[in-house]
Structures are given as C-alpha cells and as structure tokens.
Design a protein around this motif. Structure first.
Motif, PDB file in Angstrom:
ATOM      1  N   PHE A 159       0.816  -1.225   0.000  1.00  0.00           N
ATOM      2  CA  PHE A 159       0.000   0.000   0.000  1.00  0.00           C
ATOM      3  C   PHE A 159       0.849   1.275   0.000  1.00  0.00           C
ATOM      4  N   VAL A 160       0.209   2.372  -0.430  1.00  0.00           N
ATOM      5  CA  VAL A 160       0.875   3.684  -0.415  1.00  0.00           C
ATOM      6  C   VAL A 160       1.166   4.094   1.024  1.00  0.00           C
ATOM      7  N   ARG A 161       2.419   4.467   1.268  1.00  0.00           N
ATOM      8  CA  ARG A 161       2.806   5.001   2.583  1.00  0.00           C
ATOM      9  C   ARG A 161       3.419   6.379   2.380  1.00  0.00           C
ATOM     10  N   MET A 162       3.048   7.316   3.244  1.00  0.00           N
ATOM     11  CA  MET A 162       3.479   8.692   2.998  1.00  0.00           C
ATOM     12  C   MET A 162       3.679   9.456   4.300  1.00  0.00           C
ATOM     13  N   ASP A 163       4.751  10.215   4.340  1.00  0.00           N
ATOM     14  CA  ASP A 163       4.943  11.202   5.400  1.00  0.00           C
ATOM     15  C   ASP A 163       4.452  12.528   4.807  1.00  0.00           C
ATOM     16  N   GLY A 164       3.157  12.788   5.005  1.00  0.00           N
ATOM     17  CA  GLY A 164       2.481  13.898   4.320  1.00  0.00           C
ATOM     18  C   GLY A 164       3.116  15.255   4.564  1.00  0.00           C
ATOM     19  N   ASN A 165       3.525  15.516   5.809  1.00  0.00           N
ATOM     20  CA  ASN A 165       4.086  16.836   6.123  1.00  0.00           C
ATOM     21  C   ASN A 165       5.387  17.080   5.375  1.00  0.00           C
ATOM     22  N   THR A 166       6.256  16.061   5.348  1.00  0.00           N
ATOM     23  CA  THR A 166       7.544  16.208   4.651  1.00  0.00           C
ATOM     24  C   THR A 166       7.315  16.358   3.148  1.00  0.00           C
ATOM     25  N   VAL A 167       6.396  15.546   2.599  1.00  0.00           N
ATOM     26  CA  VAL A 167       6.089  15.641   1.165  1.00  0.00           C
ATOM     27  C   VAL A 167       5.596  17.049   0.831  1.00  0.00           C
ATOM     28  N   PHE A 168       4.731  17.563   1.691  1.00  0.00           N
ATOM     29  CA  PHE A 168       4.161  18.898   1.477  1.00  0.00           C
ATOM     30  C   PHE A 168       5.267  19.946   1.348  1.00  0.00           C
ATOM     31  N   LYS A 169       6.203  19.927   2.302  1.00  0.00           N
ATOM     32  CA  LYS A 169       7.258  20.961   2.317  1.00  0.00           C
ATOM     33  C   LYS A 169       8.166  20.837   1.091  1.00  0.00           C
ATOM     34  N   ILE A 170       8.568  19.602   0.768  1.00  0.00           N
ATOM     35  CA  ILE A 170       9.473  19.414  -0.381  1.00  0.00           C
ATOM     36  C   ILE A 170       8.755  19.815  -1.670  1.00  0.00           C
ATOM     37  N   ALA A 171       7.471  19.469  -1.761  1.00  0.00           N
ATOM     38  CA  ALA A 171       6.708  19.764  -2.983  1.00  0.00           C
ATOM     39  C   ALA A 171       6.651  21.272  -3.231  1.00  0.00           C
ATOM     40  N   VAL A 172       6.350  22.039  -2.204  1.00  0.00           N
ATOM     41  CA  VAL A 172       6.219  23.495  -2.366  1.00  0.00           C
ATOM     42  C   VAL A 172       7.545  24.096  -2.842  1.00  0.00           C
ATOM     43  N   LYS A 173       8.644  23.650  -2.235  1.00  0.00           N
ATOM     44  CA  LYS A 173       9.966  24.188  -2.595  1.00  0.00           C
ATOM     45  C   LYS A 173      10.339  23.780  -4.036  1.00  0.00           C
ATOM     46  N   ALA A 174      10.119  22.498  -4.350  1.00  0.00           N
ATOM     47  CA  ALA A 174      10.497  21.989  -5.671  1.00  0.00           C
ATOM     48  C   ALA A 174       9.714  22.697  -6.780  1.00  0.00           C
ATOM     49  N   LEU A 175       8.424  22.905  -6.552  1.00  0.00           N
ATOM     50  CA  LEU A 175       7.584  23.543  -7.574  1.00  0.00           C
ATOM     51  C   LEU A 175       8.053  24.974  -7.853  1.00  0.00           C
ATOM     52  N   ALA A 176       8.437  25.684  -6.798  1.00  0.00           N
ATOM     53  CA  ALA A 176       8.891  27.068  -6.982  1.00  0.00           C
ATOM     54  C   ALA A 176      10.204  27.099  -7.767  1.00  0.00           C
ATOM     55  N   GLU A 177      11.133  26.216  -7.403  1.00  0.00           N
ATOM     56  CA  GLU A 177      12.454  26.242  -8.051  1.00  0.00           C
ATOM     57  C   GLU A 177      12.374  25.878  -9.532  1.00  0.00           C
ATOM     58  N   VAL A 178      11.597  24.826  -9.841  1.00  0.00           N
ATOM     59  CA  VAL A 178      11.578  24.355 -11.232  1.00  0.00           C
ATOM     60  C   VAL A 178      10.798  25.334 -12.131  1.00  0.00           C
ATOM     61  N   ALA A 179       9.853  26.055 -11.556  1.00  0.00           N
ATOM     62  CA  ALA A 179       9.151  27.089 -12.342  1.00  0.00           C
ATOM     63  C   ALA A 179      10.149  28.161 -12.760  1.00  0.00           C
TER      64      ALA A 179
END
Ligand code: UT7
Length: 319
Positions: A206-226
C-alpha cells in the motif's frame, strides 16, 4: 528547426464517484477535515473490470479526435503510470493494441505524480530530434487500488482517471522549455514498498506517505523548477496565462501560485472533484481547461509535476 506542439487533448474519469461523506462512513474522517486540509470533495474510482489501459483508451481516443488524426498515424506512444495493468508488457503496448495503432514504439514511464511531465518531455525530445512526428502521451492511473482504506492519512487523497495529449512536429514553437529532476534519497517519504517476487507480494503493497515532509518538499520543488523553465524560455512569471500544477492538495497549489505571484484566477484546479490522480492529474486538468475555452491560442501555459521518487519537473508551453 523542428518544434513539438500539443495538437489535441482528451481525458476520462470512471463513472463511480466517492465523496468525502462516503469515505467518512468507513474511515474516521470528515468532509470538513478533508476539504479544509486538501481542497478535495470527491474522487472517481475505476470499476472492477477497468484497468489503467482501459481508462487510457478513452482519453487517447478523445485526444486523437481533437488532433484530427488516427491511431495509425502515431509513431510513438508513451504512457506514464504507477498502476500498470501487468508487471509486463507495458501499459503502452496494451494501449497500442487496444487503439489499433501500428507498430510504433511504445513504452511506459514511471515517475509517479511527475510521470506525465517526464513522458511529455521525452516525446518533445523524440520530436525535436526528428525521431518521431506524431506522439501520444498518456497519464493513466487506477491509483485507488494501491490504497489502504484503513489509513486515513492517505486513502482520502487519491483517485482514478486518465488524460492524454497528441504531440506533433511543428514549425512553430509549442513546448518552449522543459526541466526534470529527481532525488532518490527521499524514497521513504512517499512509496509503495512492496514488490512481486517468487510468486507473491513481498513487503507492504500500500501507499505510505509522510504527508508533512512531502508537502514541504513539494512546495519548494515547484517554486524552483518554475524559475528554471521561465529562465530557459526568457519569460517572467507574469507572462504565464495558465498555471497547471499537479493536483494533490489545494494548499500546495495555492502556495505554488503565490510564490509565482499568480492569482488563483490563472490557476487550473480540479483537485476538488478528482483528488490526486497521480500521473493523470495534469493532462486531466489541461483537457478540462482546453475544452471549456479557458486556454486559447498564443497563451503561455506552465505545467508542473511533483511526486514519489522524489521527482519533479516543469514544462512551459505556448498554446
Ligand atoms: O503527489 C504528491 C502526493 N502527496 C501529497 O501531495 C500530500 C502532501 N501532504 C498533504 O497534502 C498533507 O500533509 C496531508 C493532507 C496529507 C495532511 O495534512 P496536514 O495538515 O499536514 O495534517 P497532519 O498530517 O499534520 O495531521 C493533522 C491531524 C492529525 O491528528 P493529531 O495528531 O493532530 O491528533 C492526524 O491524525 O489530522 C489527523 N488526520 C486526519 N483527521 C481526519 C490525518 N488524516 C486525517 C483524515 N481525517 N483523513
């Protein structure tokens, strides 16, 4: 110089809708919690007989029709999926047969929620190198089959669906810039650890996720790659007419738009109705905004994906 342009879009959502209230009947959650923390109100769930290739066929036929070509005209099929019908052959090969396409190259890409951006970027490279003229790129997922329906931290987030685009060689620029990234050191924060080995599933399926960590990395990654694709194309963020980020959580989408200085009136967001459909989320949103007339010729569209791997990437288009 040969350019790559999207000439048709299509999408498909399975008939069955599971609302937050439906979920609250069997897992300890509420519509209020899910809507406030994620923006999601409902998601679609594939019927038992529907596999990822079946969802893909509907989306692909609509994209081919919109482009005004047939499956026989294709010389490349790339499918982005985390939920293939089988271990092998690839879902792209199964789709090719179901569409009645010829003997064109067909393969899958696995970059989870960034899969569609990876696949579209690959199609662009094939076309610009003169190795393909008409490519079909599909993101398709039966992601709900990877969910532990007793884990409220993950089961409320995901849904099923498919989106597709036809990409063709063109004299006018369509895809202006693309960038892909991955950081495999973050494997554990978002994964399905299990595998099929020696005749059985070994490990947690099954899918396992550390939601808080994913959230923070996602926000940073999206800004940088834009910033990267805008710089590659020599454009300012203010030139973006439509921002179509991966549809995982409205708070991530809002934060990414804020960092770009874009109002939500320039963001395509369908996460409320679809949930997170992984590789299907961007082409689903793109197709919706093309068909309802929001995206018009000459406009700049920024696509951004982020997900398991960890992977992230962006593609800047002129429509
Ligand atoms: O493609 C990338 C895929 N993934 C994502 O983009 C997910 C990114 N992460 C997120 O979207 C958010 O982190 C979540 C939506 C997963 C979680 O939201 P959050 O605001 O970070 O909540 P939290 O994990 O900090 O949990 C807060 C509380 C906890 O209770 P306690 O410990 O404060 O008592 C959780 O147990 O909310 C509880 N909780 C829930 N309550 C009701 C967690 N899930 C639920 C739920 N319903 N479904």
């Amino acid at each position: 110089m040969i350019h790559a342009r999207i000439t048709g879009t299509g999408s498909y959502l399975p008939e069955k809708i599971l609302t937050n209230d439906d979920l609250a009947k069997f897992v300890e959650t509420s519509d209020e919690w899910i809507a406030t923390r994620t923006g999601i109100r409902a998601r679609h769930v594939a019927a038992d007989h529907e596999k990822s290739s079946d969802l893909a066929v509907h989306a692909a036929r609509r994209a081919l029709e919109a482009a005004g070509i047939t499956a026989q005209d294709l010389d490349l099929i790339i499918v982005a999926t985390t939920t293939p019908d089988m271990t092998f052959p690839s879902t792209a090969c199964l789709l090719q047969a179901k569409l009645g396409a010829g003997e064109c190259a067909a393969f899958d890409v696995q970059a989870v929620c960034t899969g569609f951006v990876y696949a579209l970027s690959m199609a662009e490279l094939y076309i610009r190198a003169g190795k393909a003229k008409r490519a079909l790129v599909v993101g398709t997922e039966t992601f709900t089959r990877l969910l532990d329906w007793t884990d409220r931290g993950t089961c409320v987030l995901f849904g099923d669906g498919a989106g597709a685009v036809v990409v063709e060689a063109s004299e006018t620029p369509g895809i202006l810039a693309s960038r892909l990234h991955a950081d495999g050191s973050h494997t554990g924060i978002l994964c399905v650890p299990g595998a099929v080995e020696n005749g059985k599933v070994t490990g947690d399926p099954f899918v396992r996720m550390d939601g808080n960590t994913v959230f923070k990395i996602a926000v940073k990654a999206l800004a940088e790659v834009a910033d990267e694709v805008l710089s590659d194309a020599g454009l300012e963020a203010s030139a973006i007419d439509w921002f179509i980020p991966h549809q995982a959580n409205i708070r991530i989408i809002e934060s990414a738009a804020r960092k770009l200085g874009l109002g939500m009136d320039r963001v395509v967001a369908c996460v409320a109705r679809h949930g997170n459909t992984s590789a299907a989320s961007i082409p689903l949103a793109l197709d919706e905004a093309v068909r309802d007339g929001r995206i018009r010729p000459g406009q700049h569209v920024l696509l951004e994906g982020v997900g398991g791997g960890f992977t992230w990437g962006a593609i800047l288009l002129r429509w």
